[in-house]
Design an enzyme around this catalytic site. Structure first.
Site, PDB file in Angstrom:
ATOM      1  N   GLU A  90     -10.033   5.409   3.510  1.00 38.11           N
ATOM      2  CA  GLU A  90     -10.797   4.298   4.056  1.00 38.11           C
ATOM      3  C   GLU A  90      -9.815   3.163   4.264  1.00 38.11           C
ATOM      4  O   GLU A  90      -8.806   3.082   3.579  1.00 38.11           O
ATOM      5  CB  GLU A  90     -11.901   3.878   3.079  1.00 38.11           C
ATOM      6  CG  GLU A  90     -11.463   2.906   1.964  1.00 38.11           C
ATOM      7  CD  GLU A  90     -10.466   3.489   0.974  1.00 38.11           C
ATOM      8  OE1 GLU A  90     -10.382   4.725   0.864  1.00 38.11           O
ATOM      9  OE2 GLU A  90      -9.757   2.703   0.310  1.00 38.11           O
TER      10      GLU A  90
ATOM     11  N   LYS B  22       0.809  -1.221   0.000  1.00 34.48           N
ATOM     12  CA  LYS B  22       0.000   0.000   0.000  1.00 34.48           C
ATOM     13  C   LYS B  22       0.847   1.278   0.000  1.00 34.48           C
ATOM     14  O   LYS B  22       0.388   2.324  -0.457  1.00 34.48           O
ATOM     15  CB  LYS B  22      -0.930   0.018   1.216  1.00 34.48           C
ATOM     16  CG  LYS B  22      -1.970  -1.091   1.235  1.00 34.48           C
ATOM     17  CD  LYS B  22      -3.054  -0.874   0.206  1.00 34.48           C
ATOM     18  CE  LYS B  22      -4.209  -1.863   0.374  1.00 34.48           C
ATOM     19  NZ  LYS B  22      -5.191  -1.761  -0.723  1.00 34.48           N
TER      20      LYS B  22
ATOM     21  N   SER C  17       1.915  -9.658  -0.802  1.00 34.37           N
ATOM     22  CA  SER C  17       1.522  -8.246  -0.720  1.00 34.37           C
ATOM     23  C   SER C  17       1.647  -7.625   0.662  1.00 34.37           C
ATOM     24  O   SER C  17       1.759  -6.411   0.778  1.00 34.37           O
ATOM     25  CB  SER C  17       0.084  -8.099  -1.222  1.00 34.37           C
ATOM     26  OG  SER C  17      -0.774  -8.956  -0.496  1.00 34.37           O
TER      27      SER C  17
END
Lengths: 274, 400
Positions: free
Chosen positions: B114, B92, B381
């Site tokens: 969010e 991210k 990830s």
């Protein structure tokens, strides 16, 4: 669904013109279908119309209402918990349109898309509805709706906002039929203590782009605010304040009566002379 | 298949998907963002700063790791792209650094986000601290409970975390709340959307910022093996890590792309978050894509053990790759994901995020199809520190 013929349908533009001829603003009132129940909603809307609401906005309750504040969210959630379906929204339209009021559906786009855009337009027309207000559908994405609305002879009310450029206001109002919905503040729906100072400027900008009537909404909750907006706009839109009357009432009858009382106060407001 | 367009058209569409289904009030901000993003993509100074921060701050390039013991267990050569080793522990950070730089260029002083698992919220809080921006993160109340460690991390970084109590109290509802905030505060605020969903330009922009993953991995594969992998595998919630690793491989016809969605209790139970597998085309959160919905178009609640995949929508580019057959999507149940989670822990000494465990379970399945001579690139990830409590309960390893 009864087949109301085209001439039975009162268009929102017609109602605005009548109000203008009477030297006043039109009063636009909103409730979500199925809230507090199917019957309770119809009763409240009929009371509102009887007390002076000229244009009725029936909300299609949706699971993800991103432009609505807490009051309407609660009402929509309750309506969905009650099992309100898209067909119930159309039944509500039919029940209210019988009074001769101009009835529009206010809806987020996905429920219409899933019902089928053309099918929805036809069903809405058959129920006596006169058009749609589409808070999350901008004209750029609305090709299907514009063509279905044209075929079914329906009003399409798009929103303009304080952040809209003059160019966008021109483009958006060019695709509107009936009237233009001006969101008076940046933000979600909900009653506010003070209406916005930027609303008159927005209405002014809309007027320089179109001859269509302009309704102003987001935040109106009493007669004085209605009178203030009526001094510069063609329509005064009230949503959350009606919802709150119904939410806070002890019974559905009391809710309908309270909504009717608020409508009477607002109807007096839009007729106040300045 | 070649010829899959990798840029959306002028209306922000990948085929019939994408677009801008948002209130008019946000259009000016989306136009401003589109202009800033398009300028930044060709601006050497922006690119230089973005890549400097990815290198010096986020720790890129991330390693490509030949996972021999895991490979042996699943029956194919598995290469892990170690996004879990980035600063903040997930992919991210790549997108967030890009968007924070854009927010600063646009003169925004406040960012909102969010978050589901909290990884995107932590990344946003981190970038906000780095750039001196005010930060507020919306997180479903259910997720603040199952990802409480990340709530604390965000608060330590100076962000406010608002538990969202509407609807299903998960990622979907956090996104609704973030849109409501944005429409109210759009003058000062940039909404850092954390996945490849939302209105144009977010799907393409987030993909571009995340695509460093696949660009690096492709070069690393060629360096390591002088060949491309046979398959690229990633988990898909909204789909940012998957688009991030897929993007560079889309033109490579020989490389199969596999996305694995959260199957929850199983697709047949209706309790899942597998949007492409179990959903249908519709509009949610600003874009046309696949949605988990009932016949009236009401969004259904999703279910997954993984907070980060527990979302009833998916990015529009995935919908497009799915429809044209360039990528294949399938689902992995909670139980399958947790078995793969355990396998990676025990064979490689790596605790993956539960989101990522869905990709690992998918890799096992792809391995059984492709056989022992195949090479499978998996986007690892995120790391699993945030999931220790959930996994501990699942496996019954917590002391009472």
């Amino acid at each position: 669904m009864n087949a109301a013929t085209a001439r039975d349908v009162t268009s929102s533009g017609e109602v605005y013109r009548t109000a203008r001829a009477e030297g006043r603003a039109a009063l636009v009132g909103y409730l979500p279908a199925g809230f507090p129940s199917y019957d309770g909603c119809v009763a409240a809307l009929l009371a509102m119309v009887a007390a002076g609401v000229d244009v009725v906005e029936i909300g299609l309750p949706y699971s993800d209402p991103v432009l609505d504040g807490p009051t309407i969210q609660v009402a929509a959630e309750q309506a969905l918990r009650n099992g309100t379906r898209t067909v119930d929204v159309l039944r509500t339209v039919e029940a209210v349109a019988r009074t001769g009021a101009a009835v529009l559906v206010m809806t987020y786009w996905n429920p219409v898309l899933q019902f089928g855009v053309e099918r929805f337009a036809t069903a809405l027309r058959d129920a006596g509805g006169c058009g749609l207000i589409t808070p999350d559908l901008i004209p750029d994405e609305a090709a299907d709706w514009l063509s279905a609305a044209e075929s079914a002879d329906l009003d399409r009310v798009f929103l303009v906002a304080p952040s809209s450029s003059d160019e966008r206001i021109r483009q958006t109002t060019a695709e509107c039929r009936g009237w233009v919905y001006a969101a008076s503040t940046m933000g979600v729906t909900g009653a506010r203590a003070q209406t916005s100072a930027i609303a008159p400027a927005l209405v002014e900008r809309v007027r320089s782009a179109t001859d269509l009537p302009v309704g102003v909404g987001l935040g109106v909750s009493n007669g004085s605010q209605a009178a203030e907006i009526a001094s510069y706009a063609d329509g005064v839109i009230v949503g959350s304040a009606f919802v709150r009357q119904v939410l806070e009432a002890d019974s559905e009858n009391a809710g309908a009566a309270a909504a009717g009382r608020l409508a009477a106060e607002l109807a007096e407001g839009v007729r106040r002379q300045h | 298949m070649t010829g899959a367009p990798t840029r959306p058209d002028a209306a922000g569409r990948f085929g019939p998907y994408g677009g801008r289904y948002v209130p008019e009030a946000l259009i000016a901000a989306l136009d401003e963002l589109t202009a800033a993003y398009e300028k930044a993509m060709t601006d050497d100074a922006f690119q230089a700063e973005f890549h400097r921060l990815l290198r010096d701050y986020a720790g890129r390039p991330s390693m490509l790791y030949d996972a021999e013991r895991f490979s042996e267990a699943v029956g194919a050569r598995v290469l892990l792209k170690r996004e879990d080793l980035n600063h903040t522990g997930a992919h991210k950070i790549n997108n967030v650094i890009g968007q924070a730089l854009l927010a600063r260029r646009m003169g925004k002083t406040r960012v909102i986000a969010e978050t589901g698992a909290g990884q995107h919220g932590v990344a946003t809080a981190t970038a906000a601290a780095l750039f001196g921006l005010e930060c507020l993160v919306y997180m479903g109340e259910v997720d603040t409970e199952r990802q409480s460690l990340n709530v604390a991390r965000m608060r330590l970084l100076g962000a406010s975390v608002v538990p969202v109590t509407s609807g299903s109290r998960t990622l979907k509802d956090a996104m609704n709340e973030a849109f409501r905030d944005w429409v109210t505060n759009v003058d000062t605020t940039h909404y850092v959307i954390g996945s490849v969903g939302g209105p144009h330009p977010f799907p393409a922009m987030v993909r571009d910022f995340a695509s460093v993953i696949g660009t690096e991995a492709r070069a690393q594969c060629l360096e390591l093996m002088q060949r491309l992998p046979d398959a690229v595998v990633a988990c898909v919630g909204g789909g940012s890590n998957a688009m991030g690793i897929f993007h560079a491989f889309v033109p490579d016809e020989s490389v199969a792309l596999h996305g694995f969605e959260a199957g929850g209790d199983g697709i047949e139970t209706g309790r899942h978050a597998a949007t492409l597998t179990g959903g249908s085309p519709g509009v949610l959160h600003g874009a046309r894509s696949y949605v988990l919905q009932d016949e009236d178009g009401q969004t259904k609640e999703s279910h997954s053990i993984s907070a980060g995949l527990d979302y009833p929508g998916v990015g529009p580019e995935h919908a497009w790759l799915h429809d044209i057959g360039r990528a294949t999507y399938a689902s992995v149940t909670d139980a399958e994901a947790m078995e793969a989670f355990r396998l990676l822990c025990r064979t490689e000494g790596i605790i993956p995020a539960i989101e990522t465990a869905h990709a690992l379970a998918g890799a096992q399945r792809v391995a059984s199809q492709l056989g022992p001579d195949s090479v499978i690139l998996v986007n690892l990830s995120g790391r699993g520190d945030k999931d220790v409590a959930t996994a501990g309960r699942w496996f019954g390893v917590l002391d009472q």
